[in-house]
Design an enzyme around this catalytic site. Sequence first.
Site, PDB file in Angstrom:
ATOM      1  N   HIS A 152     -19.053 -43.117  -2.928  1.00 20.60           N
ATOM      2  CA  HIS A 152     -18.494 -41.791  -3.221  1.00 20.60           C
ATOM      3  C   HIS A 152     -19.091 -41.268  -4.529  1.00 20.60           C
ATOM      4  CE1 HIS A 152     -14.729 -43.102  -0.706  1.00 20.60           C
ATOM      5  NE2 HIS A 152     -15.782 -42.840   0.045  1.00 20.60           N
TER       6      HIS A 152
HETATM    7  C1  LIG Z   1     -20.595 -45.982   4.426  1.00 17.48           C
HETATM    8  C2  LIG Z   1     -19.997 -44.718   3.877  1.00 17.48           C
HETATM    9  C3  LIG Z   1     -18.710 -44.369   4.266  1.00 17.48           C
HETATM   10  C4  LIG Z   1     -18.148 -43.186   3.774  1.00 17.48           C
HETATM   11  N1  LIG Z   1     -16.935 -42.801   4.274  1.00 17.48           N
HETATM   12  C5  LIG Z   1     -16.444 -41.597   3.930  1.00 17.48           C
HETATM   13  C6  LIG Z   1     -15.281 -41.096   4.566  1.00 17.48           C
HETATM   14  O1  LIG Z   1     -14.716 -41.713   5.483  1.00 17.48           O
HETATM   15  N2  LIG Z   1     -14.808 -39.890   4.153  1.00 17.48           N
HETATM   16  C7  LIG Z   1     -15.406 -39.170   3.157  1.00 17.48           C
HETATM   17  O2  LIG Z   1     -14.888 -38.112   2.788  1.00 17.48           O
HETATM   18  N3  LIG Z   1     -16.532 -39.619   2.561  1.00 17.48           N
HETATM   19  C8  LIG Z   1     -17.082 -40.789   2.938  1.00 17.48           C
HETATM   20  N4  LIG Z   1     -18.265 -41.205   2.393  1.00 17.48           N
HETATM   21  C9  LIG Z   1     -18.891 -40.389   1.331  1.00 17.48           C
HETATM   22  C10 LIG Z   1     -19.527 -39.084   1.824  1.00 17.48           C
HETATM   23  O3  LIG Z   1     -20.262 -39.286   3.001  1.00 17.48           O
HETATM   24  C11 LIG Z   1     -20.422 -38.490   0.736  1.00 17.48           C
HETATM   25  O4  LIG Z   1     -19.656 -38.349  -0.424  1.00 17.48           O
HETATM   26  C12 LIG Z   1     -20.956 -37.127   1.146  1.00 17.48           C
HETATM   27  O5  LIG Z   1     -21.723 -37.213   2.309  1.00 17.48           O
HETATM   28  C13 LIG Z   1     -21.815 -36.538   0.039  1.00 17.48           C
HETATM   29  O6  LIG Z   1     -22.190 -35.244   0.438  1.00 17.48           O
HETATM   30  P1  LIG Z   1     -23.353 -34.441  -0.304  1.00 17.48           P
HETATM   31  O7  LIG Z   1     -23.515 -33.124   0.395  1.00 17.48           O
HETATM   32  O8  LIG Z   1     -23.091 -34.464  -1.751  1.00 17.48           O
HETATM   33  O9  LIG Z   1     -24.639 -35.330  -0.076  1.00 17.48           O
HETATM   34  P2  LIG Z   1     -25.293 -35.945   1.273  1.00 17.48           P
HETATM   35  O10 LIG Z   1     -24.264 -35.985   2.330  1.00 17.48           O
HETATM   36  O11 LIG Z   1     -25.902 -37.192   0.837  1.00 17.48           O
HETATM   37  O12 LIG Z   1     -26.335 -34.841   1.654  1.00 17.48           O
HETATM   38  C14 LIG Z   1     -27.525 -34.620   0.950  1.00 17.48           C
HETATM   39  C15 LIG Z   1     -28.593 -34.201   1.945  1.00 17.48           C
HETATM   40  O13 LIG Z   1     -29.721 -33.727   1.225  1.00 17.48           O
HETATM   41  C16 LIG Z   1     -30.894 -34.279   1.788  1.00 17.48           C
HETATM   42  N5  LIG Z   1     -31.906 -34.326   0.743  1.00 17.48           N
HETATM   43  C17 LIG Z   1     -31.926 -35.119  -0.347  1.00 17.48           C
HETATM   44  N6  LIG Z   1     -33.019 -34.859  -1.087  1.00 17.48           N
HETATM   45  C18 LIG Z   1     -33.688 -33.876  -0.459  1.00 17.48           C
HETATM   46  C19 LIG Z   1     -34.894 -33.180  -0.742  1.00 17.48           C
HETATM   47  N7  LIG Z   1     -35.614 -33.460  -1.835  1.00 17.48           N
HETATM   48  N8  LIG Z   1     -35.311 -32.222   0.126  1.00 17.48           N
HETATM   49  C20 LIG Z   1     -34.577 -31.924   1.243  1.00 17.48           C
HETATM   50  N9  LIG Z   1     -33.426 -32.569   1.554  1.00 17.48           N
HETATM   51  C21 LIG Z   1     -32.981 -33.525   0.708  1.00 17.48           C
HETATM   52  C22 LIG Z   1     -30.469 -35.654   2.264  1.00 17.48           C
HETATM   53  O14 LIG Z   1     -31.373 -36.178   3.201  1.00 17.48           O
HETATM   54  C23 LIG Z   1     -29.087 -35.345   2.820  1.00 17.48           C
HETATM   55  O15 LIG Z   1     -29.167 -34.911   4.145  1.00 17.48           O
HETATM   56  C24 LIG Z   1     -18.860 -42.376   2.852  1.00 17.48           C
HETATM   57  C25 LIG Z   1     -20.158 -42.736   2.476  1.00 17.48           C
HETATM   58  C26 LIG Z   1     -20.734 -43.884   3.000  1.00 17.48           C
HETATM   59  C27 LIG Z   1     -22.149 -44.231   2.620  1.00 17.48           C
END
Ligand SMILES: Cc1cc2nc3c(=O)[nH]c(=O)nc-3n(C[C@H](O)[C@H](O)[C@H](O)COP(=O)(O)OP(=O)(O)OC[C@H]3O[C@@H](n4cnc5c(N)ncnc54)[C@H](O)[C@@H]3O)c2cc1C
Length: 620
Positions: free
Chosen positions: A547
């Site tokens: 997280h």
């Molecule tokens: C095993 C696991 C279980 C989890 N369980 C839960 C749960 O049950 N409930 C919950 O609320 N949260 C859960 N989480 C946490 C949650 O998934 C993350 O906090 C959330 O996905 C983060 O969202 P974000 O948009 O910040 O980043 P991300 O979801 O990581 O999205 C970032 C995106 O940007 C893309 N990206 C990165 N760099 C670049 C670039 N340079 N150019 C283009 N694209 C790029 C990546 O490929 C990705 O698709 C879990 C996480 C894990 C790993």
Amino acid sequence: MVLPETSSCGCTFADTSFLTGVCGANFTLFMGLVEYLLRNQCDITDPCRRFGAKTAPNRAANHYDFIVVGAGVAGPVVASRLSELSEWNVLLLEAGPEEPSITSVPAFSVSAIGTSLDWKYTTEPSSQACLSTGGRCKWPRGKMVSGTSGMQGMMYTRPHASIFDEWGKANPGWSSQDVLQYFIKSENNLNPDLVDPGYHGFSGPMVVQQFPSRPPLADVVVEAGTQLGYRNGDLNGHNQTGAAVAQMMVYEGLRASTARMYLRPFLNTRENIKIAVNSQATKILIDPATKKARGVEYVDQAGNKQTVYALKEVILSAGAINSPQLLLLSGVGPRKDLEAVGIDVIVDLPGVGRNLQNHVAGSIGFYMNEASTNSLTLESVEEFIQNRTGNMASTGLTQTTLLMTSKYAKDGVSDLQVFFNGYSAKCSKSGASEECESTGSLQNCANRRLQARPTLTIPESRGYLKLNSSDPLDYPLIYPHYLESQSDVDILVDGIKLSIQLANTPALQKYGLVLDTTPVKGCENYVFGSDEYFACAVRRETGPENHQGGTCKMAPAEEELAVLDNQLRVHGVTNIRVVDASIFPTLPNCNPTSVIIMAAEKVSDLIKKAWEGQALERTV
Ligand SMILES: Cc1cc2nc3c(=O)[nH]c(=O)nc-3n(C[C@H](O)[C@H](O)[C@H](O)COP(=O)(O)OP(=O)(O)OC[C@H]3O[C@@H](n4cnc5c(N)ncnc54)[C@H](O)[C@@H]3O)c2cc1C
């Protein structure tokens, strides 16, 4: 591996297949069959509404009003909301491929970890945590449309109001009262009888509800929680603390990623949005004189460098590691660190990559007096394919959670979230109901094991990340600084003891739970069950809860580590905003996805307000 495109559903879509590889050679036959059956269900693959499908608009232009980087949780929300205005052109860049069909099935929700769909980050060595793996912790992060939410457990939880009220003190517009409207706007709750009505939405894009199936023990764990004095009720309403079968982001039996819920419905109807998959942004182009963002450089799926220009704004939604990394690569960050890797400084912003926080878990195991048979059976596959119910339609015991208060909790705010493992469908060799979990054997199964993972949700320790080099494809160096604050260890030790108390309740003792007293390797010299022993255990077998957040902190400019203002604009530059888990001043004290969606809804409104009515600028 990417399977050949199939057209039996009327459209084609390059679906990434990995299940047989993940399960290993012994399981290939049955798991191959399962994967084949699932990938032949048109509602699971949904090929006519996929990014990169031939039906998606293919705009050759290189000028867009908005360029959104990252199609994880926040990116699809922002891209969808901004493209509601037909006169705005939006480009969404995603480094990975389209979300695969298989990870949308709840039983396989975390199966992409360790595959090509995972960035597979590893932290730098620490002397305080993850000691059983040389002080390095593994950080899975999704590299695909849906991002890390494409490899997570789907749980939908919201933080305690005081977390937002604290944010709101420094950042007007972010108090619990201010943000509630955006939780409501995003949500379509399908369990109205189970939730506090004033706190929920019933017509938003994100479907939230309980899974249709659960093992009987899920309710027993909740009952055990009530026997310890916790209430059983809505954890996302007026009171956050309690025990519950959690609400999930799931729709018609499949993962409700924001990509699926916010974007797919409009892919074939909105001409003003383009989604480029396998396209990794490498730099934001910022004019050094005006400090204004002009566009984005990226590497396309053929490996060629491309440049696209933003007429209005660049919005970073690349997650808690990659959003700060991109700012650093673009010359926005701590001067000393940038100069050390030869990057020209555009804005000296010391907070970029700092304030890194993560939830961190301990673990304690129990044996039950029943055989550990696999939940993935031929019957469960059939049931899922026919009705979207049964063992495959849930994550087993992982759908139950407790938001607890340790003896150190302040003002009754939960500082521990307990997750459970058990009864989840694992790779199967035969699909027989008597098959033993993990081994695939048909006899002499070990006793079923129940694992509790008490997780620290209000950590004091803070880490940071910085560039390793100026190469945009090089991974940053990550220093999580887990457990550097003794109070973090103390809370986890208390969490382990609370988990043991839970196992000793009459409800769970009916299942004859017995504590596994096998000492953790490296902690044999401590008395099992003592505080010193548990402290050793959490330092050796540290469980990062994935997280991560805080690395582009929202705070007023005068604060030392401030990166974003209260409209999520990067301090010191024009036309760049960030929205993802990196914006958190402090972590939500629960799973964070609901908060990221809320923030994406809010920033979309802020962007609309900022630009609506203004004449389109067509010069770069
Ligand atoms: C095993 C696991 C279980 C989890 N369980 C839960 C749960 O049950 N409930 C919950 O609320 N949260 C859960 N989480 C946490 C949650 O998934 C993350 O906090 C959330 O996905 C983060 O969202 P974000 O948009 O910040 O980043 P991300 O979801 O990581 O999205 C970032 C995106 O940007 C893309 N990206 C990165 N760099 C670049 C670039 N340079 N150019 C283009 N694209 C790029 C990546 O490929 C990705 O698709 C879990 C996480 C894990 C790993």
